[in-house]
Design a protein around this motif. Structure first.
Motif, PDB file in Angstrom:
ATOM      1  N   GLY A   3       0.829  -1.195   0.000  1.00 16.12           N
ATOM      2  CA  GLY A   3       0.000   0.000   0.000  1.00 16.12           C
ATOM      3  C   GLY A   3       0.862   1.243   0.000  1.00 16.12           C
ATOM      4  O   GLY A   3       2.041   1.188   0.355  1.00 16.12           O
ATOM      5  N   LEU A   4       0.266   2.365  -0.421  1.00 17.03           N
ATOM      6  CA  LEU A   4       0.957   3.650  -0.465  1.00 17.03           C
ATOM      7  C   LEU A   4       0.129   4.683   0.277  1.00 17.03           C
ATOM      8  O   LEU A   4      -1.067   4.820  -0.002  1.00 17.03           O
ATOM      9  CB  LEU A   4       1.124   4.147  -1.901  1.00 17.03           C
ATOM     10  CG  LEU A   4       1.839   3.283  -2.915  1.00 17.03           C
ATOM     11  CD1 LEU A   4       1.726   3.901  -4.301  1.00 17.03           C
ATOM     12  CD2 LEU A   4       3.286   3.134  -2.528  1.00 17.03           C
ATOM     13  N   LEU A   5       0.756   5.420   1.180  1.00 13.91           N
ATOM     14  CA  LEU A   5       0.107   6.586   1.773  1.00 13.91           C
ATOM     15  C   LEU A   5       0.707   7.799   1.089  1.00 13.91           C
ATOM     16  O   LEU A   5       1.909   8.038   1.177  1.00 13.91           O
ATOM     17  CB  LEU A   5       0.344   6.671   3.280  1.00 13.91           C
ATOM     18  CG  LEU A   5      -0.282   7.902   3.938  1.00 13.91           C
ATOM     19  CD1 LEU A   5      -1.806   7.845   3.862  1.00 13.91           C
ATOM     20  CD2 LEU A   5       0.170   8.036   5.371  1.00 13.91           C
ATOM     21  N   VAL A   6      -0.131   8.540   0.385  1.00 13.74           N
ATOM     22  CA  VAL A   6       0.331   9.685  -0.398  1.00 13.74           C
ATOM     23  C   VAL A   6      -0.191  10.962   0.251  1.00 13.74           C
ATOM     24  O   VAL A   6      -1.396  11.145   0.383  1.00 13.74           O
ATOM     25  CB  VAL A   6      -0.161   9.600  -1.862  1.00 13.74           C
ATOM     26  CG1 VAL A   6       0.379  10.758  -2.688  1.00 13.74           C
ATOM     27  CG2 VAL A   6       0.214   8.263  -2.473  1.00 13.74           C
ATOM     28  N   MET A   7       0.739  11.820   0.650  1.00 10.43           N
ATOM     29  CA  MET A   7       0.405  13.118   1.228  1.00 10.43           C
ATOM     30  C   MET A   7       0.865  14.168   0.213  1.00 10.43           C
ATOM     31  O   MET A   7       2.049  14.515   0.168  1.00 10.43           O
ATOM     32  CB  MET A   7       1.098  13.317   2.575  1.00 10.43           C
ATOM     33  CG  MET A   7       0.781  12.222   3.597  1.00 10.43           C
ATOM     34  SD  MET A   7      -0.967  12.014   3.968  1.00 10.43           S
ATOM     35  CE  MET A   7      -1.249  13.379   5.043  1.00 10.43           C
ATOM     36  N   PRO A   8      -0.042  14.664  -0.632  1.00 11.90           N
ATOM     37  CA  PRO A   8       0.345  15.552  -1.725  1.00 11.90           C
ATOM     38  C   PRO A   8       0.967  16.877  -1.286  1.00 11.90           C
ATOM     39  O   PRO A   8       1.877  17.357  -1.928  1.00 11.90           O
ATOM     40  CB  PRO A   8      -0.957  15.813  -2.471  1.00 11.90           C
ATOM     41  CG  PRO A   8      -1.867  14.715  -2.065  1.00 11.90           C
ATOM     42  CD  PRO A   8      -1.454  14.335  -0.682  1.00 11.90           C
ATOM     43  N   VAL A   9       0.447  17.473  -0.223  1.00  9.94           N
ATOM     44  CA  VAL A   9       0.978  18.758   0.238  1.00  9.94           C
ATOM     45  C   VAL A   9       1.061  18.751   1.754  1.00  9.94           C
ATOM     46  O   VAL A   9       0.041  18.695   2.433  1.00  9.94           O
ATOM     47  CB  VAL A   9       0.093  19.945  -0.208  1.00  9.94           C
ATOM     48  CG1 VAL A   9       0.692  21.263   0.279  1.00  9.94           C
ATOM     49  CG2 VAL A   9      -0.077  19.982  -1.707  1.00  9.94           C
ATOM     50  N   VAL A  58      -4.411   1.056  -1.926  1.00  9.37           N
ATOM     51  CA  VAL A  58      -4.062  -0.364  -1.967  1.00  9.37           C
ATOM     52  C   VAL A  58      -4.493  -0.861  -3.345  1.00  9.37           C
ATOM     53  O   VAL A  58      -5.647  -0.665  -3.743  1.00  9.37           O
ATOM     54  CB  VAL A  58      -4.767  -1.152  -0.841  1.00  9.37           C
ATOM     55  CG1 VAL A  58      -4.477  -2.630  -0.956  1.00  9.37           C
ATOM     56  CG2 VAL A  58      -4.343  -0.617   0.529  1.00  9.37           C
ATOM     57  N   ASP A  59      -3.571  -1.447  -4.063  1.00  4.84           N
ATOM     58  CA  ASP A  59      -3.825  -1.906  -5.435  1.00  4.84           C
ATOM     59  C   ASP A  59      -4.360  -0.786  -6.320  1.00  4.84           C
ATOM     60  O   ASP A  59      -5.264  -0.985  -7.139  1.00  4.84           O
ATOM     61  CB  ASP A  59      -4.793  -3.097  -5.449  1.00  4.84           C
ATOM     62  CG  ASP A  59      -4.198  -4.321  -4.768  1.00  4.84           C
ATOM     63  OD1 ASP A  59      -2.969  -4.536  -4.897  1.00  4.84           O
ATOM     64  OD2 ASP A  59      -4.958  -5.058  -4.113  1.00  4.84           O
ATOM     65  N   GLY A  60      -3.841   0.428  -6.118  1.00  4.37           N
ATOM     66  CA  GLY A  60      -4.221   1.565  -6.944  1.00  4.37           C
ATOM     67  C   GLY A  60      -5.550   2.207  -6.618  1.00  4.37           C
ATOM     68  O   GLY A  60      -5.978   3.130  -7.287  1.00  4.37           O
ATOM     69  N   VAL A  61      -6.214   1.724  -5.563  1.00  7.33           N
ATOM     70  CA  VAL A  61      -7.537   2.229  -5.191  1.00  7.33           C
ATOM     71  C   VAL A  61      -7.458   2.881  -3.811  1.00  7.33           C
ATOM     72  O   VAL A  61      -6.867   2.333  -2.884  1.00  7.33           O
ATOM     73  CB  VAL A  61      -8.567   1.074  -5.161  1.00  7.33           C
ATOM     74  CG1 VAL A  61      -9.923   1.567  -4.688  1.00  7.33           C
ATOM     75  CG2 VAL A  61      -8.659   0.412  -6.518  1.00  7.33           C
ATOM     76  N   THR A  62      -8.070   4.057  -3.658  1.00  8.61           N
ATOM     77  CA  THR A  62      -8.109   4.730  -2.358  1.00  8.61           C
ATOM     78  C   THR A  62      -9.005   3.933  -1.411  1.00  8.61           C
ATOM     79  O   THR A  62     -10.159   3.649  -1.736  1.00  8.61           O
ATOM     80  CB  THR A  62      -8.633   6.163  -2.498  1.00  8.61           C
ATOM     81  OG1 THR A  62      -7.729   6.905  -3.324  1.00  8.61           O
ATOM     82  CG2 THR A  62      -8.759   6.839  -1.144  1.00  8.61           C
ATOM     83  N   VAL A  63      -8.446   3.572  -0.251  1.00  6.18           N
ATOM     84  CA  VAL A  63      -9.212   2.820   0.744  1.00  6.18           C
ATOM     85  C   VAL A  63      -9.511   3.645   1.994  1.00  6.18           C
ATOM     86  O   VAL A  63     -10.463   3.351   2.705  1.00  6.18           O
ATOM     87  CB  VAL A  63      -8.510   1.495   1.129  1.00  6.18           C
ATOM     88  CG1 VAL A  63      -8.464   0.544  -0.060  1.00  6.18           C
ATOM     89  CG2 VAL A  63      -7.128   1.730   1.683  1.00  6.18           C
TER      90      VAL A  63
END
Length: 190
Positions: A66-72, A91-96
């Motif tokens: 999984g990826l946690l993305v914090m844009p700003v 997770v798997d390219g989908v926001t969970v």
């Protein structure tokens, strides 16, 4: 015994500057806009920017649970400092889930900056621990592959076996360094 601050600042002025620095962290990062679509759009742009600037991160993303993305993340300090941002767990390219990140600091610091960061959860256990917690803080087990505008991704065998890999990039502003230590992540409902 209460003594005045040696810098010549009164306690009231010091407290006011700290509150001002923390207030600045809310500028320009989506505070007041709890719209999931806006967060997702910013996450998409941030991931594309990271993949374009650092192509090797695509391999990390493909291997991650999984990826946690914090844009700003907006960070400001005048003695005391703070940072704030909102992002999404994919997770798997989908926001969970959606998360906010808050960070506080004290010490000799002055400035303001904005940056993005992505946490790569490389194991199912690391991802599960993150999702189970009510307020999760990044620990010493995270390895940085990008930090302070690094030119390339250095992902060796040790990095790829780390449970959490952090990428910090896209800094703008005047501030010495960006760090995720002390940041607390909390699930939000946008």
């Amino acid at each position: 015994m209460n003594k005045p601050l040696s810098t010549g600042l009164s306690r009231r002025a010091f407290a006011l500057s700290a509150v001002s620095a923390l207030g600045l962290t809310a500028c320009g990062n989506g505070v007041g806009s709890n719209n999931a679509a806006k967060i997702d759009a910013r996450v998409d742009v941030t991931l594309q920017q990271m993949f374009d600037m650092y192509p090797n991160t695509r391999e990390l993303a493909d291997k991650a649970a999984g990826l946690l993305v914090m844009p700003v993340m907006t960070e400001a300090a005048f003695g005391l400092g703070g940072a704030y941002g909102r992002g999404a767990l994919r997770v798997d390219g989908v926001t969970v889930d959606y998360y906010s990140a808050v960070k506080g600091s004290a010490g000799f610091q002055l400035g303001a900056q904005q940056y993005a960061h992505v946490l790569f959860f490389m194991t199912q256990d690391a991802l599960a621990d993150f999702r189970r917690s009510s307020g999760w803080a990044l620990g010493a087990d995270a390895v940085y592959v990008l930090k302070d505008q690094g030119d390339s991704v250095s992902a060796d065998t040790n990095t790829l076996t780390s449970p959490i890999i952090a990428a910090v990039f896209g800094q703008a502003g005047l501030y010495a360094g960006a760090s995720l230590e002390g940041a607390k992540y909390t699930r939000i409902i946008p």
